[in-house]
Design an enzyme around this catalytic site. Sequence first.
Site, short mmCIF file in Angstrom:
data_model
loop_
_atom_site.label_atom_id
_atom_site.label_comp_id
_atom_site.label_asym_id
_atom_site.label_seq_id
_atom_site.Cartn_x
_atom_site.Cartn_y
_atom_site.Cartn_z
N GLU A 78 -3.34 7.94 -5.65
CA GLU A 78 -3.43 7.16 -6.88
C GLU A 78 -4.59 7.69 -7.71
OE1 GLU A 78 -3.65 2.98 -6.05
OE2 GLU A 78 -1.64 2.90 -5.20
N ASP A 136 4.57 0.00 -7.05
CA ASP A 136 3.33 -0.28 -7.76
C ASP A 136 2.17 0.46 -7.11
OD1 ASP A 136 1.70 -1.71 -9.72
OD2 ASP A 136 0.90 -2.84 -8.02
N ARG A 172 0.85 -1.18 0.00
CA ARG A 172 0.00 0.00 0.00
C ARG A 172 0.89 1.24 0.00
NH1 ARG A 172 -3.34 -2.46 -1.79
NH2 ARG A 172 -5.49 -2.86 -1.13
N HIS A 205 -0.39 0.61 -10.15
CA HIS A 205 -1.12 -0.33 -9.28
C HIS A 205 -1.70 -1.49 -10.09
CE1 HIS A 205 -3.52 -0.62 -5.25
NE2 HIS A 205 -3.17 -1.81 -5.72
#
Length: 360
Positions: free
Chosen positions: A306, A301, A277, A325
């Site tokens: 986001e 990632d 996360r 992600h």
Amino acid sequence: MWCSRVALRRLQHIVAAPLNVSGNVAVTAMQRKMSSLPRVYVTRQIPPEGLKTLQESGQVQYELWDSDDVPVPRKELLQKVKGVDALLCVLTEKIDSELLDAAGPNLKVVSTMSVGFDHLSLEELKKRGIRVGYTPDVLTDAVAELTVALLLATSRRLIEATHEAKTGGWGTWRTLWLCGHELANSTVGIFGLGRIGVAIAERLAPFKVKKFIYTDVAPRPELASLINAEYVSMDELAKQSDFLAACSALTPETKEICNKDLFSKMKKTSIFINTSRGGVVQQEDLYDALSTGQIAGAGLDVTVPEPLPTDHPLFTLKNCVILPHIASASYSTRNEMSTLAANNLLLGLRGQPMIKELKL
């Protein structure tokens, strides 16, 4: 449109036209039956296997936000959840007191198509007696594969190399040009040893990794024995790791735990990877560590927020590889996730144990 109407149209197609009295009665009975089914709102156009599970169950009528590109606007979401019995959501939707108030007392089940649940207000859900399903385990292999790919892309500077090849930087052979760091004879550290951490280590072992170490809230001997990993403190994890992979859940205790204190203890040749996360990393501290050469590189990632704004300083660094992600983004995994989310929802509505339920 509520998807029970699909079944109604099929029935009307079967009944001979024009409808006779008995046909009208049959359709009316079907309408009554469908309207009495529990109502479900699906906040995204989820992969087809999940929708198929809902459709073929015959247990619910559902409506969905029919897009996979744009999240349902908050205002519309608050309208659509009014009076629903269950909600199938993804991690872009914040399920908080505002939304739960809008849904009202009929809401019995929230099923999220994700392994993470930091978008859910768990205390509010618990207070209202709403059951919560989620989708762990089915994405373990996909996330582990992506983590290894990101680690290799970062440590062997693949994105830099591709750019050089495309833009004319590929000149004569040079002895140290685009050199990176090997896994062979290295120490790999795992922050948060769960199924995904184990799966990552299993995939890295054939690269002749010398040693696996990990830290967690407490030793996890059963899991550690699968990969012959040694439990160490957070400080030792930072000091010893040539590659450090963050695999932990985001909790109040882990929020921004990967910060300047951690990075300052890491080797200058070390690589930091995060596929857990974004919130576990203090991104300004990571930028400083990368831009000053405190650590060699990072592969992410997940970020905060986001999507990460394109003008974010991390995007200016050659030694930082950022993905949008996509760790669980394989066709098979996403379909499994949607099916599990749908089955969790259906079981919850029936008052039965879910396949994967959060214990609130």
